[in-house]
Design an enzyme around this catalytic site. Structure first.
Site, PDB file in Angstrom:
ATOM      1  N   ASP A   1       9.249  52.603  -0.082  1.00 26.74           N
ATOM      2  CA  ASP A   1      10.350  52.126  -0.918  1.00 26.74           C
ATOM      3  C   ASP A   1      11.211  53.222  -1.538  1.00 26.74           C
ATOM      4  O   ASP A   1      10.689  54.182  -2.118  1.00 26.74           O
ATOM      5  CB  ASP A   1       9.804  51.300  -2.085  1.00 26.74           C
ATOM      6  CG  ASP A   1       8.942  50.144  -1.650  1.00 26.74           C
ATOM      7  OD1 ASP A   1       8.775  49.942  -0.435  1.00 26.74           O
ATOM      8  OD2 ASP A   1       8.424  49.437  -2.531  1.00 26.74           O
TER       9      ASP A   1
ATOM     10  N   GLU B   1       8.979  41.607  -4.891  1.00 25.54           N
ATOM     11  CA  GLU B   1       8.944  43.024  -5.227  1.00 25.54           C
ATOM     12  C   GLU B   1      10.364  43.566  -5.393  1.00 25.54           C
ATOM     13  O   GLU B   1      11.345  42.931  -5.009  1.00 25.54           O
ATOM     14  CB  GLU B   1       8.223  43.827  -4.130  1.00 25.54           C
ATOM     15  CG  GLU B   1       6.753  43.481  -3.983  1.00 25.54           C
ATOM     16  CD  GLU B   1       6.035  44.363  -2.991  1.00 25.54           C
ATOM     17  OE1 GLU B   1       4.924  44.817  -3.315  1.00 25.54           O
ATOM     18  OE2 GLU B   1       6.570  44.607  -1.894  1.00 25.54           O
TER      19      GLU B   1
END
Length: 498
Positions: free
Chosen positions: A26, A208
């Site tokens: 990420d 998320e």
């Protein structure tokens, strides 16, 4: 060097950022400061699989050429450093600044390790830099926000200035509950609960990496909407990881969606195509935007992979890359605002034209372009007038391996087929065909395709729809062919740049 290692090196992208070694996922802490874009990211400094989560760091002056920096915030025996964001604390509300210089403040999730006093919890913590991101120190008062939860993570923080006041807003998730939770703070240290959004729309996996930002519609600052981004895995539109978004309003306290199709946790796969998706491919995840970007631009970047097979992709010593940076805007279509995305283009400053074709009727089958149009790093711009029946599009490949970008005018659908793109056997879920409904504009389809060794990014109709997929061809060179089936139609123009 063994054959796998050679392939791993050959798949290293040119236009997309990848760490020199080891694992990357990420994007975190995206922030612009003093002429430099900072890209932090989830990183394992010790291996090419997930683990030892720390914040890696890269910098760029133009969003195209990235310089890898030392690990910014390393894990330790007490905590892993999970995803989060970073801000320029212009007014030094945190008190971390020195000598009148605003600090950079990172807000990240502490994932507390066994043996820690908070073992098993995820809570929000701070680190700060007084040398413009070169070095970082953790705040002694961490964590600054603890809900006693095992799945409370991924804080995106921004400065809100509106009718409700002026303060920092944190947007985070209770991942398993499919909830976005909002808090406010005057100093980044003490946080007060504001509201909760969700569950809504896609809830097939954990939520998320949220983001919340305001955009003008058609560039009109008097007409704005707020965009709430929520990534989820699994449960994406193409399978596995994906990113969805909602369009609505934010009054400084609560986000209210105008584009919610389903509420709660009920599963209705038949409505998936009605939700807002950042990308209709398999490999655009955890996308979040830069803080403090100049000229009011909203710039996003995502992790170019999918949790279904991320640990298995065929590279050696390094694993995963970021997408191209995308500028996102809102435009009116059919009386409503729609999100469009445009890649920050590496070709504009670094490319040269390899081939250009004008208007012509396409013969049935595949017409391959001249050999000088081939390469492993290409931008392809094509405009078609699809016929009444059959498919029309592009074939990308060599040596019997190919990915196909095609439009079917009968059903109004654009597809990216990677089932025969090369090495597709390393994971059972990898071979796939991605699909998105696309409307013709004045009878025409425009696509811009970026090919970069291990990836294909497709932007259709000026970014109204995007598809991002990894590919792992065994032949290092990609030839370009024009596809027509039946009454495929007419090529209006085509340019290949490399």
């Amino acid at each position: 060097m063994n054959p796998t290692a050679e392939l791993g090196c050959r798949y290293r992208p040119v236009w997309h950022y990848a760490a020199e070694r080891n694992w990357l996922n990420d994007p975190n802490g995206l922030v612009y400061s003093n002429g430099v874009y900072h890209l932090f990211y989830q990183h394992n400094p010790y291996g090419d699989v997930w683990g030892n989560m720390s914040w890696g760091h890269a910098t760029s002056a133009d969003l195209l050429t990235w310089d890898e920096q030392p690990v910014a915030i390393p894990c330790d025996e007490q905590e892993a450093i999970f995803s989060g964001s970073a801000v320029v604390d212009i007014h030094n509300t945190s008190g971390f600044g020195v000598g009148g210089v605003p600090p950079l403040v990172a807000i990240y999730t502490s994932a507390y390790a066994p043996g820690s006093p908070l073992a098993g919890r995820q809570a929000q913590s701070l680190a700060y830099s007084t040398d413009d991101g070169a070095t970082w120190a953790k705040y002694a008062g961490n964590p600054v926000l603890d809900r006693a939860s095992a799945d409370f993570r991924d804080p995106k923080v921004f400065w809100y200035d509106g009718e409700s006041g002026s303060y920092w807003v944190m947007v985070a998730v209770e991942a398993l509950d499919h909830e976005v939770v909002l808090y406010k703070s005057a100093d980044l240290k003490a946080w007060e609960y504001l509201s909760t959004f969700g569950p809504a729309n896609a809830t097939g996996g954990v939520w998320e990496c949220p983001d919340l930002f305001e955009l003008p519609v058609d560039g009109d600052p008097s007409n704005t909407r707020w965009i709430l981004v929520v990534n989820l895995s699994p449960g994406g539109i193409a399978g596995g990881s994906g990113g969805q978004y909602f369009i609505g309003t934010f009054d400084g306290v609560a986000f209210r969606s105008d584009t919610t199709v389903t509420e709660g946790l009920q599963s209705d796969d038949s409505r998936m195509a009605d939700y807002g998706w950042l990308d209709w491919g398999r490999d655009y995840y955890a996308a979040v935007s830069f803080s403090n970007a100049p000229d009011g631009r909203r710039l996003m970047i995502g992790w170019m992979n999918n949790w279904q097979y991320a640990a298995s992709t065929p590279s050696e010593g390094w694993r995963s890359a970021m997408s191209l940076v995308r500028e996102v805007r809102l435009v009116s279509r059919g009386g409503r605002p729609v999100l469009v995305q445009e890649a920050v283009d590496p070709v504009e400053s670094h490319g040269r034209e390899l081939c250009a074709l004008g208007r012509r009727t396409l013969a049935d089958g595949v017409t391959w372009l001249p050999a000088e149009s081939s390469g492993d790093v290409l931008r392809i711009d094509a405009e078609f007038e699809p016929g009444a029946g059959g498919r029309i599009g592009l074939v990308l490949g060599s040596g019997g391996e190919h990915a196909v970008v095609a439009y079917d005018s009968v059903i109004g659908e654009l597809t990216l087929d990677r089932t025969a793109s090369g090495n597709v056997d390393f994971h059972e879920t990898f071979a796939s065909v991605e699909r998105v409904a696309v409307r013709l504009e004045d009878g025409r389809l425009k696509v811009r395709v970026f090919v970069d060794r291990c990836s294909v990014e497709v932007f259709a109709q000026g970014g109204m729809a995007t598809i991002t997929d990894l590919v792992f061809p065994r032949d290092p060179s990609t030839a370009v062919g024009l596809l027509a089936e039946g009454d495929g139609g007419i090529l209006v123009s085509l340019t290949v740049t490399g």
